[in-house]
Design an enzyme around this catalytic site. Sequence first.
Site, PDB file in Angstrom:
ATOM      1  N   TYR A 121      -7.334   4.960   0.528  1.00  0.00           N
ATOM      2  CA  TYR A 121      -8.299   4.000   0.003  1.00  0.00           C
ATOM      3  C   TYR A 121      -8.606   2.957   1.057  1.00  0.00           C
ATOM      4  O   TYR A 121      -7.705   2.334   1.618  1.00  0.00           O
ATOM      5  CB  TYR A 121      -7.746   3.314  -1.255  1.00  0.00           C
ATOM      6  CG  TYR A 121      -8.756   2.396  -1.912  1.00  0.00           C
ATOM      7  CD1 TYR A 121      -9.655   2.899  -2.851  1.00  0.00           C
ATOM      8  CD2 TYR A 121      -8.821   1.051  -1.587  1.00  0.00           C
ATOM      9  CE1 TYR A 121     -10.599   2.067  -3.444  1.00  0.00           C
ATOM     10  CE2 TYR A 121      -9.767   0.217  -2.166  1.00  0.00           C
ATOM     11  CZ  TYR A 121     -10.644   0.729  -3.100  1.00  0.00           C
ATOM     12  OH  TYR A 121     -11.582  -0.094  -3.682  1.00  0.00           O
ATOM     13  N   GLN A 183     -11.247   2.969 -10.508  1.00  0.00           N
ATOM     14  CA  GLN A 183     -11.813   4.300 -10.747  1.00  0.00           C
ATOM     15  C   GLN A 183     -11.565   5.238  -9.569  1.00  0.00           C
ATOM     16  O   GLN A 183     -11.356   6.449  -9.748  1.00  0.00           O
ATOM     17  CB  GLN A 183     -13.309   4.211 -11.069  1.00  0.00           C
ATOM     18  CG  GLN A 183     -14.183   3.582 -10.002  1.00  0.00           C
ATOM     19  CD  GLN A 183     -14.322   2.080 -10.122  1.00  0.00           C
ATOM     20  OE1 GLN A 183     -13.440   1.420 -10.644  1.00  0.00           O
ATOM     21  NE2 GLN A 183     -15.427   1.544  -9.638  1.00  0.00           N
ATOM     22  N   ASN A 206      -7.991  -4.681  -4.081  1.00  0.00           N
ATOM     23  CA  ASN A 206      -7.901  -5.886  -4.905  1.00  0.00           C
ATOM     24  C   ASN A 206      -6.906  -5.694  -6.051  1.00  0.00           C
ATOM     25  O   ASN A 206      -6.209  -4.685  -6.125  1.00  0.00           O
ATOM     26  CB  ASN A 206      -9.288  -6.278  -5.426  1.00  0.00           C
ATOM     27  CG  ASN A 206      -9.890  -5.199  -6.325  1.00  0.00           C
ATOM     28  OD1 ASN A 206      -9.200  -4.325  -6.853  1.00  0.00           O
ATOM     29  ND2 ASN A 206     -11.204  -5.261  -6.506  1.00  0.00           N
ATOM     30  N   SER A 229      -2.651 -11.254   2.089  1.00  0.00           N
ATOM     31  CA  SER A 229      -2.097 -11.319   3.442  1.00  0.00           C
ATOM     32  C   SER A 229      -1.190 -12.530   3.618  1.00  0.00           C
ATOM     33  O   SER A 229      -1.365 -13.563   2.967  1.00  0.00           O
ATOM     34  CB  SER A 229      -3.220 -11.375   4.474  1.00  0.00           C
ATOM     35  OG  SER A 229      -3.966 -10.187   4.457  1.00  0.00           O
ATOM     36  N   GLN A 251      -5.234 -14.972   9.233  1.00  0.00           N
ATOM     37  CA  GLN A 251      -4.826 -14.343   7.977  1.00  0.00           C
ATOM     38  C   GLN A 251      -5.400 -15.069   6.769  1.00  0.00           C
ATOM     39  O   GLN A 251      -5.690 -14.451   5.750  1.00  0.00           O
ATOM     40  CB  GLN A 251      -3.305 -14.274   7.894  1.00  0.00           C
ATOM     41  CG  GLN A 251      -2.679 -13.386   8.944  1.00  0.00           C
ATOM     42  CD  GLN A 251      -3.345 -12.023   9.012  1.00  0.00           C
ATOM     43  OE1 GLN A 251      -3.225 -11.208   8.104  1.00  0.00           O
ATOM     44  NE2 GLN A 251      -4.055 -11.766  10.098  1.00  0.00           N
ATOM     45  N   HIS A 254      -8.606 -13.724   5.189  1.00  0.00           N
ATOM     46  CA  HIS A 254      -8.614 -12.460   4.451  1.00  0.00           C
ATOM     47  C   HIS A 254      -8.887 -12.654   2.969  1.00  0.00           C
ATOM     48  O   HIS A 254      -9.597 -11.859   2.346  1.00  0.00           O
ATOM     49  CB  HIS A 254      -7.261 -11.757   4.598  1.00  0.00           C
ATOM     50  CG  HIS A 254      -7.193 -10.787   5.730  1.00  0.00           C
ATOM     51  ND1 HIS A 254      -8.000  -9.687   5.821  1.00  0.00           N
ATOM     52  CD2 HIS A 254      -6.388 -10.750   6.814  1.00  0.00           C
ATOM     53  CE1 HIS A 254      -7.713  -9.012   6.926  1.00  0.00           C
ATOM     54  NE2 HIS A 254      -6.737  -9.639   7.541  1.00  0.00           N
ATOM     55  N   GLU A 319       4.885 -10.817   5.713  1.00  0.00           N
ATOM     56  CA  GLU A 319       4.184  -9.628   6.200  1.00  0.00           C
ATOM     57  C   GLU A 319       4.096  -9.666   7.728  1.00  0.00           C
ATOM     58  O   GLU A 319       4.416  -8.692   8.399  1.00  0.00           O
ATOM     59  CB  GLU A 319       2.792  -9.599   5.576  1.00  0.00           C
ATOM     60  CG  GLU A 319       1.937  -8.423   6.011  1.00  0.00           C
ATOM     61  CD  GLU A 319       0.532  -8.506   5.467  1.00  0.00           C
ATOM     62  OE1 GLU A 319      -0.162  -7.464   5.483  1.00  0.00           O
ATOM     63  OE2 GLU A 319       0.090  -9.597   5.041  1.00  0.00           O
ATOM     64  N   HIS A 320       3.608 -10.776   8.264  1.00  0.00           N
ATOM     65  CA  HIS A 320       3.490 -10.962   9.718  1.00  0.00           C
ATOM     66  C   HIS A 320       4.312 -12.182  10.131  1.00  0.00           C
ATOM     67  O   HIS A 320       4.198 -13.238   9.513  1.00  0.00           O
ATOM     68  CB  HIS A 320       2.039 -11.217  10.135  1.00  0.00           C
ATOM     69  CG  HIS A 320       1.060 -10.220   9.610  1.00  0.00           C
ATOM     70  ND1 HIS A 320       0.265 -10.450   8.511  1.00  0.00           N
ATOM     71  CD2 HIS A 320       0.739  -8.972  10.050  1.00  0.00           C
ATOM     72  CE1 HIS A 320      -0.504  -9.404   8.287  1.00  0.00           C
ATOM     73  NE2 HIS A 320      -0.234  -8.482   9.204  1.00  0.00           N
ATOM     74  N   ASP A 353      -3.130  -5.874  14.293  1.00  0.00           N
ATOM     75  CA  ASP A 353      -4.102  -5.404  13.308  1.00  0.00           C
ATOM     76  C   ASP A 353      -5.003  -4.310  13.862  1.00  0.00           C
ATOM     77  O   ASP A 353      -5.430  -3.418  13.134  1.00  0.00           O
ATOM     78  CB  ASP A 353      -4.991  -6.565  12.853  1.00  0.00           C
ATOM     79  CG  ASP A 353      -4.412  -7.318  11.670  1.00  0.00           C
ATOM     80  OD1 ASP A 353      -3.392  -6.881  11.130  1.00  0.00           O
ATOM     81  OD2 ASP A 353      -4.987  -8.360  11.308  1.00  0.00           O
ATOM     82  N   GLU A 407      33.719  15.512 -15.472  1.00  0.00           N
ATOM     83  CA  GLU A 407      32.544  14.857 -16.029  1.00  0.00           C
ATOM     84  C   GLU A 407      32.095  15.467 -17.348  1.00  0.00           C
ATOM     85  O   GLU A 407      31.033  15.115 -17.873  1.00  0.00           O
ATOM     86  CB  GLU A 407      31.398  14.906 -15.012  1.00  0.00           C
ATOM     87  CG  GLU A 407      31.729  14.141 -13.727  1.00  0.00           C
ATOM     88  CD  GLU A 407      30.552  14.038 -12.774  1.00  0.00           C
ATOM     89  OE1 GLU A 407      29.569  14.776 -12.973  1.00  0.00           O
ATOM     90  OE2 GLU A 407      30.642  13.229 -11.839  1.00  0.00           O
ATOM     91  N   HIS A 412      28.508  23.569 -15.833  1.00  0.00           N
ATOM     92  CA  HIS A 412      28.572  23.511 -14.377  1.00  0.00           C
ATOM     93  C   HIS A 412      29.787  24.284 -13.865  1.00  0.00           C
ATOM     94  O   HIS A 412      29.706  25.053 -12.904  1.00  0.00           O
ATOM     95  CB  HIS A 412      28.670  22.051 -13.912  1.00  0.00           C
ATOM     96  CG  HIS A 412      27.385  21.300 -13.955  1.00  0.00           C
ATOM     97  ND1 HIS A 412      26.663  21.107 -15.111  1.00  0.00           N
ATOM     98  CD2 HIS A 412      26.680  20.672 -12.962  1.00  0.00           C
ATOM     99  CE1 HIS A 412      25.585  20.397 -14.837  1.00  0.00           C
ATOM    100  NE2 HIS A 412      25.566  20.125 -13.531  1.00  0.00           N
TER     101      HIS A 412
END
Length: 427
Positions: A121, A183, A206, A229, A251, A254, A319-320, A353, A407, A412
């Site tokens: 995506y 979707q 999003n 971000s 950042q 973003h 993240e960074h 990036d 067990e 088994h």
Amino acid sequence: MKQTQLTSDISIRRTVAEDNAEQLAAVKEIIRNVRLNGDAALLEYTEKWDGVKLETIRVGPHEMKEAVDRFNPQLLQDLSEAAGNIRDYHENQKQQGYKNIKDDGSYVAQRVTAIGSAGLYVPGGTAAYPSSVLMNVIPAQVAGVGRIVLISPPGKDGKLSDGVLAAAHILGIEEVYKAGGAQAIAALAYGTESIQAVDKITGPGNVFVALAKREVFGDVAIDMIAGPSEITVIADDTAFADEVAADLLSQAEHDPMATAVLLTTSQQLADAVSLEVERQLETLPRQAIAGKAIRDYGMIYIGKTMDDLIDAANELAPEHLEIMAADAEALSEKIQNAGAIFIGRYSSEPIGDYFAGTNHVLPTNSTARFSSALSVYDFVKRTSVVYYSEQAWQQNEAKIARLARLEGLEGHARAVESRAWKKENGR
């Protein structure tokens, strides 16, 4: 930017895909509709939310060629070079299986095989991201994924951005679709008349994309639930305020919920960075987005020692993480929790990036405490293999049966013992 003294309770953890009842209900309805109505649902939602009526959701070869022909040749060359750097980096992540053979001829092994298909995506909306195409596709290709699908929301002209299609062209991706939001995730997970379902979905989006990925997880694999971000900069009085401010804003632009944090031992730098952020915001094209992020999620923390800053960074698990200080490389060795680390004055975060080769799909919301960047490892499976020779079975059958009965699993025990009578009677 707001300033405060550094304390031990520093935190930026936030709920990434909040259980907003209205949003979640909408996502569930979208998924249900796509599962029932396939392409018709995708076209309906594209007209409703993207404002464009499409005849078909697949990008054809002619449309791809037109986009590449229109694209700036220098930018095409830049994207190609970036792709080469990214591929070189990810080639080092290839794994081989192994086989551990014992003296009795038995062995245990691990096979590493690529997943069959991946759906990638690529966000649209406020900006187009050709770099996301490179970052998602290349590790899948290096892993050996047989079928790679790209999906992204169209613009008002009913087309994907030339940059996104140029990046797909560079990488040889021909299966590209125009759809966005929840979707698109539903289509990748369950399939439609045009789109065959995939085994794994990767790529940020999003809140509706994040909620949809969470909903379909289990029916299909996902990479992560990506949040806004984040950047944290560790800096001392050797850093330049204008450079620190520029990196924080890189950042902040973003997303209005992006987080920009400065950790410093220098009050003078803190004051200078605050002024620089405001000055640079005045001419930033995405001023409204970055300004809201700075106001709501921007912070400067002033600590007494560099060790205090390191402890805070590890708690934030951003993240960074940039380190702009004396002995930056030595300090980086003390970082345990970060999606990606950028060492020294010239290692500005956007280098990662776009061009250095490392992957920019990174864990957010402090999940770098236990998560990693998107990589080749995300597109392979590790399968255990067992071969027991007759000798190995004879030596261990009784031990295994005893453990099974410990067990309470008689079936088994009987399974492993079932060969014994035949052996005793020459069968």
